[in-house]
Write an enzyme that holds these catalytic residues in place. Sequence first.
Site, short mmCIF file in Angstrom:
data_model
loop_
_atom_site.label_atom_id
_atom_site.label_comp_id
_atom_site.label_asym_id
_atom_site.label_seq_id
_atom_site.Cartn_x
_atom_site.Cartn_y
_atom_site.Cartn_z
N ASN A 114 30.30 -39.69 -8.92
CA ASN A 114 30.65 -39.90 -8.14
C ASN A 114 29.76 -41.51 -8.62
OD1 ASN A 114 32.88 -39.22 -6.93
ND2 ASN A 114 31.88 -38.77 -5.19
N ASP A 123 31.06 -33.67 3.38
CA ASP A 123 30.34 -33.03 4.44
C ASP A 123 30.77 -32.21 4.99
OD1 ASP A 123 27.97 -34.52 2.87
OD2 ASP A 123 27.99 -36.25 4.75
N ASP A 169 0.90 -0.70 -0.07
CA ASP A 169 -0.16 0.15 -0.55
C ASP A 169 0.79 1.15 -0.08
OD1 ASP A 169 -2.61 1.67 0.34
OD2 ASP A 169 -3.12 0.93 2.09
N ASP A 181 -0.21 -3.52 7.20
CA ASP A 181 0.41 -3.60 8.38
C ASP A 181 -1.00 -3.77 9.84
OD1 ASP A 181 -0.58 -1.45 7.50
OD2 ASP A 181 0.71 0.60 8.57
#
Length: 906
Positions: free
Chosen positions: A717, A746, A386, A649
């Site tokens: 892989n 990892d 707005d 709001d």
Amino acid sequence: MNSVPERGAAAGPGSTDPDQSSAVIVPIADPAVIRSAAPGVTPPASPVAAPTSLQVLRSLDSGPRGLLEGQAEERLERFGENTLPAWRPFSWPRRFISSLRDPFTSVLLCLGLVSAAVASWGTAAVTLALVVVSCLLRSAEEHRADRSTAVLRELVATTATVLRRTGPDAAPQAREMPVGELVPGDVIRLGPGDLVPADVRLLRASGLTVHQSALTGESVPVAKRPVDAPDGHRTADAGSGGEAGLFARPELCFQGSSVASGSGTAVVTATGTGTRFAAAYDSSARRRGTSAFDRSVQGISWTLIRFMLLTPPLVLMANAALRGRGLETLPFAVAVAVGLTPEMLPVIVTTVLARGASLLARDRGVIVKRLPALHDLGAIDVLCLDKTGTLTQDRPVVERSLNGAGLPDPEVLHWAAVNALWTLQLTELPAPDPLDEAVLYATEEQEGALSAYDGVAALPFDPVRRLATAVVRGPGRLGNHTLVTKGAVEAVLDRCALNDAERDRLRALATREAANGLRLLAVARSERPARLGTYTPADEWGLTFLGFVALRDALTPSAAQALDVLEQRGVAVKVLTGDDPGTAARVCRDLGLDPGDVVSAERIDALSDSELAEAADRATVFARCTPEHKARIVSALRTVGHTTGFLGDGVNDLPAMHAADVGICPRNAVDVARETADVVLAEKDLAAIDHAITAGRHCSGNIATYLRITLSSNLGNVIAMLAAGLMLPFLPMLPAQVLVQNLCFDVAQLAFAFDRPAPAVLRRPTVLRPRDFLRFITCFGLLNATADLATFAVLAYALHGSATSGGQEAFHSGWFTENLLTQALVMLLLRTGRRAAEGHSGGPLRAAASGLAVVGLLLPITPLGPLLGMSTLPPLYFLLLATVLALYTCGLWAARTCYERKWRFA
């Protein structure tokens, strides 16, 4: 004093229509009354007129003197307290369990259970540990956000002035009571600054204006007054009004609004869950549709799940058919499936998002309540908002003053300032009117000239008259008084001595100015002989028209620059407002935002969903929008593939906040909006949204980079493992070796959580598109598999193709080392494109890649190497391996350059 009445309740700014407040269209029935009618009172099934105040009081079994204490206690027990449903934070166990809904976390959990079922305890333990860590991180961060939001909760109102009686013949007594004890039928008093504690019907009012922006989005206070016109003059219209018409009715006030000026007495018609505010609160509990993050993750998840479900059967069948190995290869097959999975994804995603949310809260005061919303912020390409409080400051400023001929005339502004000054000084207003303040601010240099007048009397603004008059005595004019009147255009013109043609010409002039987005005040004056008697509205006739004062909304200083920055970031701004098309378009033009063809609510209603989607994609400004219009526009934008954010709001913004991918609100928003929003800003400022979007793109860029690198390496892989399993008389890698390799990779991948992506990543929305990922990982996964197969050839040459136990251990060592080295190269070279290859990669990532390479080179020669089934490699292997890695680096560089040129990635 509000000199310009609210649209929908009376004539709008610059309007040339007659007073609309006497012809407000109402719904068939009065929902506020029907919802809270006293037991035993049945409203008519299909009424033909809105009820009068007396009928409302009778339906509530009440009266102007209020309820008896006994009645109030009985109703409080029957209807319950006048409060919203209690907000309850999620418990830790419930939040932890909800974290398992994440698709990747669920996949990891299943793989961990399968690993345990085939007695692959190491893989199972590590996988399940990653699941627990991911859930704990997400739960902790969302718990922190909930605590921050709980601090921001405010009560809608605390106390109210209520009339209660101790007995049937006792006089009513006004006393302050907690709003939670209000019941339908209570008579309350409203004063300046009061929050309306429930839905009420006015019985009496004096100059009452109410802010309804939290409910309707209108920035100007609405004039409210009792209306008891005959039934025949206020017949209901089933096809008109609706929710917007209900808020426009001058005799009704609603919980969530506040008194701007004046006073009134009203009867409570609805409390608690029966109010319009609570209805909006209940709608906020509706579950939002899948967000951009959810859709992206689900798409990538299902792609990987298909691969993982296909991989173990392929490994088992190939080994059984070609090598005669059966179920003994099942742990290896599960390890291959785990190797394809980005095990660290839940941990990486949660860590990245949690770190980004913490930095935003610490540095910018932005609270991210739902962690995936931070990614969605980075993916936003359309921001709906707005204009009030975001593009404008919710206060007017004087643009210019015009005489009756439409020419600039500072004298008109001078007399408007005289009226404003003495109206403020001679009347007891609770707060200065914003229009008066704007006029006086524009004439600060005339302060001396204004103080030369002596104030005699003032007639303050009245919602019915829609104007204000100040009576002053000019310097040297002891025998004369000057009446200076300003107010709504139509109200002032009706009181001026003008013929019909001149009045029509001035109306047309006012209409043209109003069409340009300006708010108009008409100014007139009259000279009268001095007198001692009081002045009344009857004296406001036969005035001489002076001209118009044109005002516009004050722009937010940072708005223009923020809009430019958002445009540079690829975010289109859509303005969804309840104001007039001219006003909204004027604000956009003043800020350098092309309004284009403004789409009004009437056009929205006439469009189908598909037509609205096309119109919403093209248009920038949507005017006179109701909450339903805003939600429909946001939904239409999502259907054509946009990731949307909505900044609101008020209660009126809740449907749109739910419809958007990300609901955003400032911390001073109404309580229910804060609880509904995904992101809470320190203030309603586009610059704060830009910071949040940048943080979201930062996080999304790191997640996307992690996924591309990990998935391409893993796919390469897996392809190599499948090929090796068919070519070799032994397993190409032991399950324990696969697990250690995955663990090393990892741990190194945790660096992605602390990486800083290249500036190019921040210049456009970041969306995790499954097709893009599939294309990328296929391209670079095949390249990685080629490097692995070349390594097999190198190993075969360096080891002379030995199939003995020692040869197997050397083969395992060689491939283990090559895998970690190629993954380290991929982490650096594919991070953010060419800049990374030129040595501009981040410090944490460079350190992690270096550590990964060191582990790959040294682990086989440490005491841990033999325990894992690996042995020392001959020097010839490393020489040949260096050649393979050099060729692989060139291949990565060439493939990346070609990919960027073709797909414009990064």
